[in-house]
Write a protein that holds these residues in place. Structure first.
Motif, short mmCIF file in Angstrom:
data_model
loop_
_atom_site.label_atom_id
_atom_site.label_comp_id
_atom_site.label_asym_id
_atom_site.label_seq_id
_atom_site.Cartn_x
_atom_site.Cartn_y
_atom_site.Cartn_z
N LYS A 1 15.99 -56.18 -141.20
CA LYS A 1 14.81 -57.20 -141.02
C LYS A 1 13.91 -56.56 -141.35
CE LYS A 1 17.06 -61.00 -138.24
NZ LYS A 1 17.12 -61.66 -136.85
N TYR A 2 12.75 -57.18 -141.67
CA TYR A 2 11.42 -56.47 -141.96
C TYR A 2 10.74 -55.65 -140.58
CZ TYR A 2 6.51 -55.73 -143.00
OH TYR A 2 5.45 -55.09 -143.08
N GLU A 3 10.89 -56.56 -139.70
CA GLU A 3 10.32 -55.99 -138.13
C GLU A 3 11.39 -54.82 -137.68
OE1 GLU A 3 11.26 -59.30 -138.94
OE2 GLU A 3 9.43 -60.25 -138.84
N GLU A 4 12.56 -54.74 -138.10
CA GLU A 4 13.44 -53.73 -137.55
C GLU A 4 12.98 -52.35 -138.45
OE1 GLU A 4 17.21 -55.21 -138.35
OE2 GLU A 4 17.56 -56.00 -136.45
N GLU B 1 22.13 -56.26 -143.70
CA GLU B 1 20.62 -56.36 -144.20
C GLU B 1 19.73 -56.14 -143.08
OE1 GLU B 1 17.34 -58.82 -146.80
OE2 GLU B 1 19.77 -59.04 -147.02
N LYS C 1 10.68 -56.83 -149.27
CA LYS C 1 10.87 -58.00 -148.61
C LYS C 1 9.20 -58.68 -148.75
CE LYS C 1 14.21 -56.94 -145.54
NZ LYS C 1 15.29 -58.34 -145.52
#
Length: 63
Positions: A6-9, A4, A48
């Motif tokens: 991450k949002y930042e990625e 999964e 997210k």
């Protein structure tokens, strides 16, 4: 099984795609693939953000 992201990625990858498209460094076939990936990343980010918003609202409603 996919890891999964991450949002930042996801946001960073979207920014990279935008930079590539703005610089005209992609041929049409690669651009099509990158656009599909961008759509996936946008969906991930929206999901997210929605989940986080729901959690925050639940916490605030309890007070």
């Amino acid at each position: 099984m996919k890891k999964e992201i991450k949002y930042e990625e996801a946001v960073k990858e979207l920014e990279d795609i935008v930079r590539q498209m703005e610089s005209d460094s992609l041929d049409i076939d690669i651009m099509s693939e990158r656009l599909k990936r961008a759509q996936e990343l946008i969906t991930i980010c929206k999901s997210k953000l929605t989940k986080t918003d729901e959690k925050i609202r639940k916490i605030l409603d309890k007070k």
